[in-house]
Scaffold this motif. Structure first.
Motif, PDB file in Angstrom:
ATOM      1  N   LEU A 249       0.758  -1.397  -0.116  1.00  0.00           N
ATOM      2  CA  LEU A 249      -0.198  -0.078   0.226  1.00  0.00           C
ATOM      3  C   LEU A 249       0.779   1.404  -0.058  1.00  0.00           C
ATOM      4  N   PHE A 250       0.576   2.051  -0.943  1.00  0.00           N
ATOM      5  CA  PHE A 250       1.379   3.477  -0.948  1.00  0.00           C
ATOM      6  C   PHE A 250       0.638   4.663  -1.143  1.00  0.00           C
ATOM      7  N   ILE A 251       1.133   5.641  -0.495  1.00  0.00           N
ATOM      8  CA  ILE A 251       0.314   6.833  -0.440  1.00  0.00           C
ATOM      9  C   ILE A 251       1.126   7.846  -1.245  1.00  0.00           C
ATOM     10  N   VAL A 252       0.632   8.373  -2.349  1.00  0.00           N
ATOM     11  CA  VAL A 252       1.151   9.198  -3.372  1.00  0.00           C
ATOM     12  C   VAL A 252       0.732  10.676  -3.407  1.00  0.00           C
ATOM     13  N   ARG A 253       1.384  11.550  -3.071  1.00  0.00           N
ATOM     14  CA  ARG A 253       0.667  13.060  -3.163  1.00  0.00           C
ATOM     15  C   ARG A 253       0.522  13.422  -4.514  1.00  0.00           C
ATOM     16  N   LEU A 254      -0.537  13.912  -4.665  1.00  0.00           N
ATOM     17  CA  LEU A 254      -1.082  14.404  -6.045  1.00  0.00           C
ATOM     18  C   LEU A 254      -0.959  16.012  -6.279  1.00  0.00           C
ATOM     19  N   GLY A 255      -1.210  16.753  -5.288  1.00  0.00           N
ATOM     20  CA  GLY A 255      -1.242  18.099  -5.347  1.00  0.00           C
ATOM     21  C   GLY A 255      -1.848  18.738  -3.768  1.00  0.00           C
ATOM     22  N   ARG A 256      -2.094  19.854  -3.886  1.00  0.00           N
ATOM     23  CA  ARG A 256      -2.681  20.695  -2.761  1.00  0.00           C
ATOM     24  C   ARG A 256      -3.622  19.853  -1.998  1.00  0.00           C
ATOM     25  N   ARG A 257      -3.289  19.207  -0.698  1.00  0.00           N
ATOM     26  CA  ARG A 257      -4.230  18.502  -0.089  1.00  0.00           C
ATOM     27  C   ARG A 257      -4.957  17.297  -0.712  1.00  0.00           C
ATOM     28  N   SER A 258      -4.263  16.616  -1.668  1.00  0.00           N
ATOM     29  CA  SER A 258      -4.857  15.552  -2.434  1.00  0.00           C
ATOM     30  C   SER A 258      -3.770  14.248  -2.725  1.00  0.00           C
ATOM     31  N   TYR A 259      -4.396  13.417  -2.452  1.00  0.00           N
ATOM     32  CA  TYR A 259      -3.497  12.175  -2.430  1.00  0.00           C
ATOM     33  C   TYR A 259      -4.324  11.102  -3.060  1.00  0.00           C
ATOM     34  N   ARG A 260      -3.275  10.118  -3.458  1.00  0.00           N
ATOM     35  CA  ARG A 260      -3.793   8.771  -4.024  1.00  0.00           C
ATOM     36  C   ARG A 260      -3.410   7.536  -3.311  1.00  0.00           C
ATOM     37  N   LEU A 261      -4.318   6.748  -3.073  1.00  0.00           N
ATOM     38  CA  LEU A 261      -4.033   5.506  -2.253  1.00  0.00           C
ATOM     39  C   LEU A 261      -3.944   4.548  -3.190  1.00  0.00           C
ATOM     40  N   VAL A 262      -2.732   3.919  -3.291  1.00  0.00           N
ATOM     41  CA  VAL A 262      -2.375   2.542  -4.282  1.00  0.00           C
ATOM     42  C   VAL A 262      -2.364   1.544  -3.458  1.00  0.00           C
ATOM     43  N   VAL A 263      -3.165   0.354  -3.519  1.00  0.00           N
ATOM     44  CA  VAL A 263      -3.284  -0.975  -2.960  1.00  0.00           C
ATOM     45  C   VAL A 263      -2.871  -2.026  -3.942  1.00  0.00           C
ATOM     46  N   GLY A 264      -1.947  -2.635  -3.690  1.00  0.00           N
ATOM     47  CA  GLY A 264      -1.439  -3.798  -4.591  1.00  0.00           C
ATOM     48  C   GLY A 264      -2.060  -5.118  -4.267  1.00  0.00           C
ATOM     49  N   ALA A 265      -1.931  -6.018  -5.383  1.00  0.00           N
ATOM     50  CA  ALA A 265      -2.377  -7.400  -4.828  1.00  0.00           C
ATOM     51  C   ALA A 265      -1.687  -8.285  -3.752  1.00  0.00           C
ATOM     52  N   PRO A 266      -2.300  -8.871  -2.842  1.00  0.00           N
ATOM     53  CA  PRO A 266      -1.658  -9.328  -1.486  1.00  0.00           C
ATOM     54  C   PRO A 266      -0.818 -10.474  -2.243  1.00  0.00           C
TER      55      PRO A 266
END
Length: 291
Positions: A249-266
């Protein structure tokens, strides 16, 4: 004479302790950021963080570390181009720290988007314990709190301690969490490992970083972008011992107070006679996701 020398030594020690607050890892900068988030007008935020980013850029060891990583990730890249990339890394770092403080102090929640929601739903709904393996990037504090609020499942977030003792005490005293989220620090390796194993056996979820090692923690060999590296062994040993899946699981910052949560296959660390081979396969899967 001995009493005078003792008093002088005490004054010197207090002066050194006070000056330590202003080092790159010192507590003053955390306290200053908290004061700024609460008191500085909203429209000044970007200006303040530009100043903050320049301070990060002046931090020699941090700048050189990012440059070295960029040379491995982007072989053949120009040093001047990487210097601008370092600034962008530091810029995003400043914003994620700001967003985390803003969440703790003012309960401001950023916007989120999901990649791999099907894996997230599986992790949230399936019974039994699980391990969230994340990286030292984005705002993992915000991500853990978001997950705890959405899933309502008990989750334990393991964090590496701050280097500076004053900063460590300050941060540990200001942990703001959801009701179902517990924060622990990897300062007591053996005792913590047993606590985490018992939590997994109770069906709880453990969130832990898989790219950052601390002194006294066992490691496993790995290859990242063609370079030899060491990764913490704990998450993989826990998966094997408790027989629970690992979710990248990764947290990626996209912009001002905006994020993407990326969850991979277990994936899971298989319990076989050849333990080393099981660890090697799991680490290879993790490094592919991390790259």
């Amino acid at each position: 004479a001995a009493a005078v020398r003792g008093e002088e030594a005490g004054r010197y020690h207090r002066a050194v302790t006070w000056l330590r607050r202003f080092r790159p890892h010192g507590v003053f900068w955390r306290q200053f950021l908290r004061w700024a988030v609460v008191n500085v007008p909203y429209w000044c935020e970007a200006v303040l963080l530009s100043f903050w980013t320049l301070l990060f850029l002046m931090w020699g060891p941090g700048r050189r570390g990012v440059m070295e990583n960029l040379r491995a990730i982007l072989p053949g890249s120009w040093p001047i181009a990487n210097l601008f990339r370092v600034y962008r890394v530091m810029w995003n770092f400043a914003w994620t720290i700001d967003d985390n403080v803003r969440f703790k102090e003012l309960k401001v929640v950023p916007d989120w988007e999901f990649i791999g929601r099907e894996h997230f739903e599986r992790m949230k709904n399936e019974p039994g314990g699980a391990i969230i393996l994340t990286a030292h990037m984005g705002s993992y504090d915000l991500g853990a709190n978001l997950f705890a609020q959405i899933s309502k499942r008990p989750i334990v977030m393991v964090r590496a301690p701050e280097i500076d003792p004053q900063t460590r005490q300050y941060e540990e005293g200001r942990v703001a969490t959801a009701e179902s989220l517990k924060v622990d620090f990897s300062t007591r390796a053996n005792e913590l490992a047993l606590d985490l194993l018992h939590a997994l056996q109770r069906g709880e979820i453990i969130a832990i970083q898989g790219d950052r090692i601390t002194p006294g923690i066992s490691t496993l060999p790995a290859t990242l972008f063609g370079k030899k590296a060491r990764l913490p062994a704990g998450p993989f040993a826990l998966s094997m011992a408790a027989r629970v899946p690992i979710y990248p699981l990764f947290i990626v910052r996209l912009g001002r107070r905006s994020y993407r949560l990326v969850v991979g296959a277990p994936f899971q660390v298989e319990r076989t006679r050849d333990r080393a081979a099981g660890f090697e396969r799991a680490v290879a899967q993790w490094t592919r996701d991390l790259e």
